[in-house]
Scaffold this motif. Structure first.
Motif, PDB file in Angstrom:
ATOM      1  N   SER A   1       0.859  -1.182   0.000  1.00 16.78           N
ATOM      2  CA  SER A   1       0.000   0.000   0.000  1.00 16.78           C
ATOM      3  C   SER A   1       0.901   1.240   0.000  1.00 16.78           C
ATOM      4  CB  SER A   1      -0.904   0.021   1.231  1.00 16.78           C
ATOM      5  OG  SER A   1      -0.187   0.421   2.373  1.00 16.78           O
ATOM      6  N   ASN A   2       0.381   2.318  -0.480  1.00 15.86           N
ATOM      7  CA  ASN A   2       1.162   3.556  -0.534  1.00 15.86           C
ATOM      8  C   ASN A   2       1.115   4.325   0.781  1.00 15.86           C
ATOM      9  OD1 ASN A   2       1.887   3.088  -3.178  1.00 15.86           O
ATOM     10  ND2 ASN A   2       0.141   4.200  -3.998  1.00 15.86           N
ATOM     11  N   GLN A   3       0.513   3.734   1.785  1.00 10.54           N
ATOM     12  CA  GLN A   3       0.347   4.416   3.065  1.00 10.54           C
ATOM     13  C   GLN A   3       1.674   4.485   3.822  1.00 10.54           C
ATOM     14  OE1 GLN A   3      -2.134   2.409   5.909  1.00 10.54           O
ATOM     15  NE2 GLN A   3      -2.807   4.343   6.788  1.00 10.54           N
ATOM     16  N   ILE A   4       2.014   5.686   4.254  1.00 12.11           N
ATOM     17  CA  ILE A   4       3.213   5.894   5.063  1.00 12.11           C
ATOM     18  C   ILE A   4       2.763   6.072   6.507  1.00 12.11           C
ATOM     19  CG2 ILE A   4       5.148   7.434   5.528  1.00 12.11           C
ATOM     20  CD1 ILE A   4       5.128   8.064   2.487  1.00 12.11           C
ATOM     21  N   VAL A   5       3.260   5.186   7.367  1.00  7.62           N
ATOM     22  CA  VAL A   5       2.911   5.250   8.780  1.00  7.62           C
ATOM     23  C   VAL A   5       3.994   6.068   9.476  1.00  7.62           C
ATOM     24  CG1 VAL A   5       2.377   3.922  10.848  1.00  7.62           C
ATOM     25  CG2 VAL A   5       1.819   2.986   8.591  1.00  7.62           C
ATOM     26  N   ALA A   6       3.595   7.189  10.058  1.00  6.56           N
ATOM     27  CA  ALA A   6       4.585   8.101  10.636  1.00  6.56           C
ATOM     28  C   ALA A   6       4.008   8.876  11.816  1.00  6.56           C
ATOM     29  CB  ALA A   6       5.074   9.082   9.566  1.00  6.56           C
ATOM     30  N   VAL A   7       4.923   9.369  12.624  1.00  7.92           N
ATOM     31  CA  VAL A   7       4.602  10.299  13.704  1.00  7.92           C
ATOM     32  C   VAL A   7       5.540  11.492  13.579  1.00  7.92           C
ATOM     33  CG1 VAL A   7       3.746   8.551  15.329  1.00  7.92           C
ATOM     34  CG2 VAL A   7       6.178   9.160  15.330  1.00  7.92           C
ATOM     35  N   GLU A   8       5.215  12.540  14.298  1.00  6.76           N
ATOM     36  CA  GLU A   8       6.110  13.693  14.364  1.00  6.76           C
ATOM     37  C   GLU A   8       7.128  13.464  15.482  1.00  6.76           C
ATOM     38  OE1 GLU A   8       3.830  17.287  14.684  1.00  6.76           O
ATOM     39  OE2 GLU A   8       3.125  17.115  12.621  1.00  6.76           O
ATOM     40  N   PRO A   9       8.262  14.155  15.442  1.00 11.87           N
ATOM     41  CA  PRO A   9       9.274  13.982  16.489  1.00 11.87           C
ATOM     42  C   PRO A   9       8.736  14.229  17.895  1.00 11.87           C
ATOM     43  CG  PRO A   9      10.184  15.235  14.660  1.00 11.87           C
ATOM     44  CD  PRO A   9       8.710  15.085  14.392  1.00 11.87           C
ATOM     45  N   SER A  10       7.777  15.137  18.025  1.00 15.28           N
ATOM     46  CA  SER A  10       7.241  15.480  19.344  1.00 15.28           C
ATOM     47  C   SER A  10       6.112  14.555  19.803  1.00 15.28           C
ATOM     48  CB  SER A  10       6.737  16.924  19.342  1.00 15.28           C
ATOM     49  OG  SER A  10       5.716  17.072  18.362  1.00 15.28           O
ATOM     50  N   SER A  11       5.802  13.534  19.020  1.00 20.05           N
ATOM     51  CA  SER A  11       4.746  12.590  19.396  1.00 20.05           C
ATOM     52  C   SER A  11       5.225  11.674  20.514  1.00 20.05           C
ATOM     53  CB  SER A  11       4.343  11.737  18.194  1.00 20.05           C
ATOM     54  OG  SER A  11       3.820  12.521  17.165  1.00 20.05           O
ATOM     55  N   PRO A  12       4.348  11.370  21.470  1.00 19.22           N
ATOM     56  CA  PRO A  12       4.713  10.411  22.508  1.00 19.22           C
ATOM     57  C   PRO A  12       4.905   9.007  21.915  1.00 19.22           C
ATOM     58  CG  PRO A  12       2.740  11.657  23.125  1.00 19.22           C
ATOM     59  CD  PRO A  12       3.030  11.961  21.696  1.00 19.22           C
ATOM     60  N   VAL A  13       5.783   8.239  22.511  1.00 25.87           N
ATOM     61  CA  VAL A  13       6.049   6.878  22.065  1.00 25.87           C
ATOM     62  C   VAL A  13       4.760   6.054  22.088  1.00 25.87           C
ATOM     63  CG1 VAL A  13       7.266   4.744  22.678  1.00 25.87           C
ATOM     64  CG2 VAL A  13       8.489   6.926  22.664  1.00 25.87           C
ATOM     65  N   ARG A  14       3.880   6.332  23.014  1.00 26.02           N
ATOM     66  CA  ARG A  14       2.603   5.602  23.082  1.00 26.02           C
ATOM     67  C   ARG A  14       1.852   5.693  21.757  1.00 26.02           C
ATOM     68  NH1 ARG A  14      -0.746   3.426  26.731  1.00 26.02           N
ATOM     69  NH2 ARG A  14      -2.965   3.466  26.253  1.00 26.02           N
ATOM     70  N   ILE A  15       1.845   6.870  21.151  1.00 24.31           N
ATOM     71  CA  ILE A  15       1.171   7.061  19.859  1.00 24.31           C
ATOM     72  C   ILE A  15       1.846   6.198  18.797  1.00 24.31           C
ATOM     73  CG2 ILE A  15       0.617   8.738  18.041  1.00 24.31           C
ATOM     74  CD1 ILE A  15      -0.999   9.108  20.654  1.00 24.31           C
ATOM     75  N   ALA A  16       3.164   6.161  18.823  1.00 24.33           N
ATOM     76  CA  ALA A  16       3.911   5.336  17.867  1.00 24.33           C
ATOM     77  C   ALA A  16       3.542   3.859  18.033  1.00 24.33           C
ATOM     78  CB  ALA A  16       5.409   5.541  18.055  1.00 24.33           C
TER      79      ALA A  16
ATOM     80  N   VAL B   1      12.363   2.327  26.289  1.00 25.69           N
ATOM     81  CA  VAL B   1      11.299   2.917  27.098  1.00 25.69           C
ATOM     82  C   VAL B   1      10.768   1.907  28.121  1.00 25.69           C
ATOM     83  CG1 VAL B   1       9.031   4.038  27.066  1.00 25.69           C
ATOM     84  CG2 VAL B   1      10.652   4.470  25.213  1.00 25.69           C
ATOM     85  N   LEU B   2      10.157   0.845  27.635  1.00 25.46           N
ATOM     86  CA  LEU B   2       9.457  -0.078  28.524  1.00 25.46           C
ATOM     87  C   LEU B   2      10.383  -0.809  29.483  1.00 25.46           C
ATOM     88  CD1 LEU B   2       6.885  -1.455  25.925  1.00 25.46           C
ATOM     89  CD2 LEU B   2       6.616   0.437  27.537  1.00 25.46           C
ATOM     90  N   LEU B   3      11.504  -1.321  28.998  1.00 27.72           N
ATOM     91  CA  LEU B   3      12.432  -2.030  29.893  1.00 27.72           C
ATOM     92  C   LEU B   3      13.064  -1.109  30.932  1.00 27.72           C
ATOM     93  CD1 LEU B   3      14.282  -4.628  27.638  1.00 27.72           C
ATOM     94  CD2 LEU B   3      12.630  -5.055  29.460  1.00 27.72           C
ATOM     95  N   LYS B   4      13.138   0.168  30.617  1.00 28.21           N
ATOM     96  CA  LYS B   4      13.696   1.139  31.565  1.00 28.21           C
ATOM     97  C   LYS B   4      12.633   1.640  32.546  1.00 28.21           C
ATOM     98  CE  LYS B   4      17.528   2.785  28.765  1.00 28.21           C
ATOM     99  NZ  LYS B   4      18.195   3.961  28.193  1.00 28.21           N
TER     100      LYS B   4
END
Length: 146
Positions: free
Chosen positions: A12-27, A60-63
């Motif tokens: 699919s041509n869909q690009i899955v992305a977040v912005e640098p300021s997005s929380p890891v939870r969103i990712a 993140v999670l292991l820490k």
């Protein structure tokens, strides 16, 4: 020789992305919802990095950190290795093996076109082998009937 371009045509041509300021939870939620194991970090159309499930787990999670408070830019791989549409899948696999990575962003100049994974490359190889096997079977059957 198969290229990144031929591999991307089956995705699919869909690009899955977040912005640098997005929380890891969103990712993580995007990875879960889109059934992918990494996402790009893009701001104003420019590729800044890539975040994998492993990054989230190890950094993140292991820490014991809160995935709602840690930002993607804090754990992303900055300036990731990229490929272009004309690169061969063999070159991509070589890069992935030598650098111990599983995903390569595909770019055309500064424009992000998608991502190819080691799984995409393996699937492409299996598909090509199937085509070759069918060709050989047809050849053998065609010549055996004479």
């Amino acid at each position: 020789m198969n290229t990144v371009k031929s591999c991307l045509t089956h995705k699919s041509n869909q690009i899955v992305a977040v912005e640098p300021s997005s929380p890891v939870r969103i990712a993580l939620e995007l990875m879960r919802d889109k059934k992918v194991r990494s996402i790009l970090v893009i701001e104003n159309g420019a590729l800044h990095g890539i975040v994998s499930q492993g990054d989230c787990a190890i950094k993140v999670l292991l820490k014991g950190l809160d995935a709602s408070k840690v930002l993607a830019q804090e754990i992303m791989t900055k300036n990731p290795i990229t490929v272009t549409l004309s690169d061969s899948l063999e070159q991509c696999m070589g890069v992935m093996v030598s650098k111990h990575i599983r995903h390569l962003p595909v770019v055309d100049g500064n424009k992000v076109l998608g991502v190819i994974s080691i799984g995409d490359i393996v699937k492409n190889i299996i598909d090509q082998q199937g085509v070759q096997i069918n060709y050989l079977e047809t050849y053998i059957k065609g010549h055996g009937a004479s």
